[in-house]
Design a protein around this motif. Sequence first.
Motif, PDB file in Angstrom:
ATOM      1  N   ARG A   1       4.108 -19.084 -15.465  1.00 33.14           N
ATOM      2  CA  ARG A   1       3.678 -18.302 -16.753  1.00 33.14           C
ATOM      3  C   ARG A   1       4.266 -18.875 -17.910  1.00 33.14           C
ATOM      4  NH1 ARG A   1       7.509 -15.524 -13.853  1.00 33.14           N
ATOM      5  NH2 ARG A   1       9.640 -14.710 -14.912  1.00 33.14           N
ATOM      6  N   LEU A   2       5.549 -19.603 -17.844  1.00 30.71           N
ATOM      7  CA  LEU A   2       6.310 -20.220 -18.636  1.00 30.71           C
ATOM      8  C   LEU A   2       5.634 -21.431 -19.260  1.00 30.71           C
ATOM      9  CD1 LEU A   2      10.021 -19.512 -17.690  1.00 30.71           C
ATOM     10  CD2 LEU A   2       8.318 -18.057 -18.983  1.00 30.71           C
ATOM     11  N   ARG A   3       4.590 -21.950 -18.584  1.00 34.35           N
ATOM     12  CA  ARG A   3       4.103 -23.521 -18.768  1.00 34.35           C
ATOM     13  C   ARG A   3       3.483 -23.539 -20.400  1.00 34.35           C
ATOM     14  NH1 ARG A   3       6.106 -27.547 -16.179  1.00 34.35           N
ATOM     15  NH2 ARG A   3       5.843 -27.241 -13.714  1.00 34.35           N
ATOM     16  N   PHE A   4       3.227 -22.208 -20.973  1.00 35.87           N
ATOM     17  CA  PHE A   4       2.686 -22.256 -22.252  1.00 35.87           C
ATOM     18  C   PHE A   4       3.734 -22.888 -23.304  1.00 35.87           C
ATOM     19  CE2 PHE A   4       5.270 -18.667 -22.506  1.00 35.87           C
ATOM     20  CZ  PHE A   4       5.635 -18.784 -24.003  1.00 35.87           C
ATOM     21  N   TYR A   5       4.764 -23.152 -22.969  1.00 33.60           N
ATOM     22  CA  TYR A   5       5.727 -23.631 -23.730  1.00 33.60           C
ATOM     23  C   TYR A   5       5.468 -24.763 -24.570  1.00 33.60           C
ATOM     24  CZ  TYR A   5      10.192 -25.174 -25.624  1.00 33.60           C
ATOM     25  OH  TYR A   5      11.210 -25.934 -26.410  1.00 33.60           O
ATOM     26  N   SER A   6       4.744 -25.832 -23.678  1.00 36.80           N
ATOM     27  CA  SER A   6       4.366 -27.102 -24.108  1.00 36.80           C
ATOM     28  C   SER A   6       3.043 -26.861 -25.045  1.00 36.80           C
ATOM     29  CB  SER A   6       4.203 -27.763 -23.011  1.00 36.80           C
ATOM     30  OG  SER A   6       5.453 -28.144 -22.266  1.00 36.80           O
ATOM     31  N   LEU A   7       2.444 -26.185 -25.017  1.00 33.39           N
ATOM     32  CA  LEU A   7       1.220 -25.769 -25.686  1.00 33.39           C
ATOM     33  C   LEU A   7       1.146 -24.933 -26.948  1.00 33.39           C
ATOM     34  CD1 LEU A   7      -1.161 -25.374 -22.629  1.00 33.39           C
ATOM     35  CD2 LEU A   7      -1.216 -27.575 -24.209  1.00 33.39           C
ATOM     36  N   ALA A   8       1.767 -23.889 -26.802  1.00 38.21           N
ATOM     37  CA  ALA A   8       1.510 -22.792 -27.812  1.00 38.21           C
ATOM     38  C   ALA A   8       3.015 -21.997 -28.193  1.00 38.21           C
ATOM     39  CB  ALA A   8       0.645 -21.510 -27.538  1.00 38.21           C
ATOM     40  N   GLN A   9       3.021 -21.357 -29.317  1.00 35.76           N
ATOM     41  CA  GLN A   9       3.940 -20.558 -29.768  1.00 35.76           C
ATOM     42  C   GLN A   9       4.318 -19.328 -28.997  1.00 35.76           C
ATOM     43  OE1 GLN A   9       6.459 -21.709 -31.792  1.00 35.76           O
ATOM     44  NE2 GLN A   9       7.656 -19.931 -31.226  1.00 35.76           N
ATOM     45  N   ASN A  10       3.149 -18.454 -28.689  1.00 34.38           N
ATOM     46  CA  ASN A  10       2.932 -17.473 -27.801  1.00 34.38           C
ATOM     47  C   ASN A  10       2.230 -17.202 -26.756  1.00 34.38           C
ATOM     48  OD1 ASN A  10       4.977 -15.591 -29.668  1.00 34.38           O
ATOM     49  ND2 ASN A  10       3.598 -16.401 -31.284  1.00 34.38           N
ATOM     50  N   ALA A  11       2.533 -16.603 -25.735  1.00 35.44           N
ATOM     51  CA  ALA A  11       1.647 -16.070 -24.771  1.00 35.44           C
ATOM     52  C   ALA A  11       1.584 -14.706 -24.688  1.00 35.44           C
ATOM     53  CB  ALA A  11       2.064 -16.855 -23.539  1.00 35.44           C
ATOM     54  N   ARG A  12       0.125 -14.281 -24.687  1.00 32.89           N
ATOM     55  CA  ARG A  12       0.054 -12.841 -24.636  1.00 32.89           C
ATOM     56  C   ARG A  12      -0.833 -12.538 -23.297  1.00 32.89           C
ATOM     57  NH1 ARG A  12       0.575 -14.090 -29.867  1.00 32.89           N
ATOM     58  NH2 ARG A  12      -1.439 -15.150 -29.817  1.00 32.89           N
ATOM     59  N   TRP A  13      -0.632 -11.521 -22.472  1.00 36.64           N
ATOM     60  CA  TRP A  13      -1.122 -11.274 -21.536  1.00 36.64           C
ATOM     61  C   TRP A  13      -1.826  -9.641 -21.616  1.00 36.64           C
ATOM     62  CZ3 TRP A  13       3.119 -14.212 -20.848  1.00 36.64           C
ATOM     63  CH2 TRP A  13       2.926 -15.076 -20.229  1.00 36.64           C
ATOM     64  N   THR A  14      -3.178  -9.580 -21.550  1.00 36.27           N
ATOM     65  CA  THR A  14      -3.881  -8.295 -21.174  1.00 36.27           C
ATOM     66  C   THR A  14      -4.413  -7.823 -20.051  1.00 36.27           C
ATOM     67  OG1 THR A  14      -4.175  -8.356 -23.731  1.00 36.27           O
ATOM     68  CG2 THR A  14      -5.452  -6.596 -22.553  1.00 36.27           C
ATOM     69  N   SER A  15      -3.775  -7.067 -19.326  1.00 33.70           N
ATOM     70  CA  SER A  15      -4.112  -6.752 -17.825  1.00 33.70           C
ATOM     71  C   SER A  15      -4.547  -5.504 -17.366  1.00 33.70           C
ATOM     72  CB  SER A  15      -3.045  -7.629 -16.681  1.00 33.70           C
ATOM     73  OG  SER A  15      -3.457  -7.664 -15.434  1.00 33.70           O
ATOM     74  N   VAL A  16      -5.694  -5.366 -16.576  1.00 33.76           N
ATOM     75  CA  VAL A  16      -6.164  -4.072 -16.149  1.00 33.76           C
ATOM     76  C   VAL A  16      -5.963  -4.190 -14.401  1.00 33.76           C
ATOM     77  CG1 VAL A  16      -8.090  -2.389 -15.964  1.00 33.76           C
ATOM     78  CG2 VAL A  16      -7.679  -3.803 -18.001  1.00 33.76           C
ATOM     79  N   TYR A  17      -5.292  -3.105 -14.001  1.00 35.90           N
ATOM     80  CA  TYR A  17      -5.267  -3.054 -12.643  1.00 35.90           C
ATOM     81  C   TYR A  17      -5.338  -1.604 -12.019  1.00 35.90           C
ATOM     82  CZ  TYR A  17      -0.762  -0.799 -14.168  1.00 35.90           C
ATOM     83  OH  TYR A  17       0.215   0.142 -14.674  1.00 35.90           O
ATOM     84  N   GLU A  18      -5.353  -1.565 -10.771  1.00 35.62           N
ATOM     85  CA  GLU A  18      -5.687  -0.274 -10.360  1.00 35.62           C
ATOM     86  C   GLU A  18      -4.696   0.088  -9.555  1.00 35.62           C
ATOM     87  OE1 GLU A  18      -9.846   1.612  -8.226  1.00 35.62           O
ATOM     88  OE2 GLU A  18      -9.442  -0.498  -7.731  1.00 35.62           O
ATOM     89  N   THR A  19      -4.445   1.547  -9.655  1.00 33.91           N
ATOM     90  CA  THR A  19      -3.452   2.163  -8.781  1.00 33.91           C
ATOM     91  C   THR A  19      -4.371   3.591  -7.960  1.00 33.91           C
ATOM     92  OG1 THR A  19      -2.465   3.862 -10.313  1.00 33.91           O
ATOM     93  CG2 THR A  19      -1.887   1.509 -10.257  1.00 33.91           C
TER      94      THR A  19
END
Length: 687
Positions: A103-121
Amino acid sequence: MVVLTLKAKNDHLQRVASTRDNIKAIAEYVWNALDADATEISVDLDRTSLGGIVAIVIRDNGSGISQSRAEHDFESLGESWKLHAARTTKRGRAIHGKEGQGRLRFYSLAQNARWTSVYETNEGRFQIKIEIDANHLQNSSVSEPTSVPANEPTGTVVELSPLKNTFDWLGGEDARSEFDSTFAPYILQYPDVKIVYDQHAVDPDKTIEHSYQFPSQPIICPGRTVKDLTLRVIEWKSHVAERKIYFGGEAGVVLGSLPASVTAPDFSFSAYAYTPFFNEIAKAHLLEFDGGLADPAFARVLEYIRDTLGDYFRARKAERSGELIQELKDAGVYPYEGDPRDEIERHERQVFDIATHAAVSYSKDFKKADNPLKKIALGLLKEALKNNPESVTRILKAVFNLPKVRQDEFSQLLERTELGNIISASSLVANRIVALEVLREIVFEPKHRNTIKERGELDALIRDNTWIFGEGFHLTMAEAGLTKIMDRVSDELALKRKRGAKVRKPDGRIGRIDSFLGRVVPRENANLHEYLLIELKRPSLEIGRKEVDQLEDYVNAILAQPDFINTSTQWHFFLVTTKYDDVVGQRITQENRPAGLFIDKPNHRVWVKSWAELIRECDARLRFVQEKLRIEVSTEEIQERIARLKASVLKSPDQPQSDHRRMGEPSFDFDNAAPVSVNGQQPQTGS
C-alpha cells in the motif's frame, strides 16, 4: 476519524516504499485487489484536456477493506492478514502479497493515496475512507464507517494524486506491454478475472504469439536445493520495452522481476519462474536491480534460468530458420550433408543456421544471386564458423552486406551464449584428441612403431602439436643444431651474439637437438624467459645410459654459454622415448622427486619421459571436455591422419627421408636450418 500510526520511522518507510519500477508500484494495488477476490479491476489514467496524466485510479469489485482490517493492517508493517493465509477467502486463488507493504508503493508516484472501500458485514454494507500522505508515511487517517445501501457493490477505489512528476509515458505502449507481461500469467491461471489498463484489457489470447512450459526440476544450489522450480516463457506478438524474468511463489503470481539478459534477436518475450523459494527472496527485498545475486542460491537459480532460456531461444531461432534452410537444401546450396556427425557439428550447424537466417533475411544481394554464388558464400561462412568463429560477423558484413544492427545482434549472440567458444573449443579439442590417437598409434602399434623414425612422421607430429608439452610452448625448430638454438635464444632475449658462432658439446663435437620449443612466462620480472628443449627417440629404441649422457651433454653445452650466465632464463630439457632400461629407471625415480625428474637445479630441470606418460597427462587434460562434447574419433580417421602425415613428410623436398643418425655415426650440420613454421606462421615469442 482515527489516525493510525505505524511503529516505524518515516525514513525507513520511505526506503520500503521506494521503487524506480513505476509499473510495479501500480501493480501492487492490482495485486491487493486480486487478493481481495476481485474479478474486475481497472487502472484508469486521469488526464487533463491536453492529455497530461494527473492521477492514477485503481478500481476493483473485491471484498473491500473492513474497518477492523484497516485498523490492523494500516497500523502495522509486515503483519498483513495474508501472512497466514495460503489462499483468498472466497475464490481460493493464490495470494500475492504477504508483507503488508504494498500500500506504500504510491510514494514513488504521488503525494497522496486515498482508499474508498465498501465492505460487507452481518449488519450490512459499510464504507470507509483511508488516506496517507507521502510526507508522513507512518500516519494513516481512517474514517468512521458509514452505512451504504445493500445494493452498493463491494470493492475499493484507490486514487493516487497529485503525481510527483510527469508520468505521461504510463499511457504509452511500453508501459501497457509491461503491465500485460505482469498479469497475463494470472489471467491464464484464472480466466474468470478481467484486468483493464488504461481502457485496454489484458488478453493473453490476443497478445501471446507462443508459449512453452519447461519441465519442472530441482536446482542444486550452494547450501540448499531449490525444489519444484517451474519455468514458463511467453513470446509476445507485439514489442515489449524490456524482456524480463518474473519471479513468483506460485503460478500466476508475480513477486518481482529482473532483466532477462538473454540474447534472443527478433523475440519479444517474458519468462516466469515459480517456486516457494522466491517468497523468501521477495521478503528479503532482493528481487529488484539484481539484489538477489547477493544470495548464492538465488544467483545459481537465476543462472540456470538464463542458461535454459538461452538454449530455448537458440532452438527457436533455428526452428524459425528451418523453413529457409530447407529451401537452401532444396536448391543444393546448403554446405552440410546428412545429419550432424557429433555434438561439435550440431553446435556448429545451429549457429550456422542462425547466421544464415540473419544474412538471407536481410541481404538483398544474396537473394538476387545465382545458386553457384550462394553456394560459395555459404561455404565461406561455414569454413569461417568452423575455423575462426570470431570472423563470422566480418563475413556477414563483407559478403552479405548485413545491416550494422544485425551484425551487432549476432555478435552478442556469439559473445553471450559463447557458441563461438563452444565451436572453437570443440574443434580444438577434437583436433587434439585425433593428434593423441595418431601419436598413440605411432608409438605403440607394432605396424607403425617399427617403421616410424624420429625425423619424419614423429617430429612432424610433435612440431605441429607443441601443446603436448604445455600450452605456452610455441617456438619450434625441427632438427636444429645447438648453435642455431643459441642464435634463436639470442634473438628472443635481444642479446648481441656473433651469428653462427659454434656451440659444441664438452667433447668438442657439434650438437643437435630434435625439437626446440620456447615461451616467455608472464612474471613480475619481464626479463624472465622460459625454454624447453626436446630430444626425441624413435619408438622402437630402448634408451639407456648412453642416451641419458647425450642429453646431459646438450644441457651442459647450453648452460656453459657465457651469453646466458647472467640472464634470467629457465630451461626444461626432455628426453622422450617409448621405453628406458632399469639403469635409467633408477636414476629418474629418486626419493622426494617427481617421477621422471633427472636433474633439478634452480635454473633448469632435466626430465626423461615416456610417450605413455605424456599421453596420459594430455588425456587427463582433455578427458573431461571430451566427455562433455561427446567427441569420438574413428579408426578410419586415425588411419587417414597417419597416411596424410606420412604423405606430407615424404613429399616435402626440404625434409630428409633418412633415419635419424645413430649414436656415434657422423651427423649433418643443421646449424643453418630455417625455423619451422607452426600452423602456417613463423615462430614468435608470446606471453
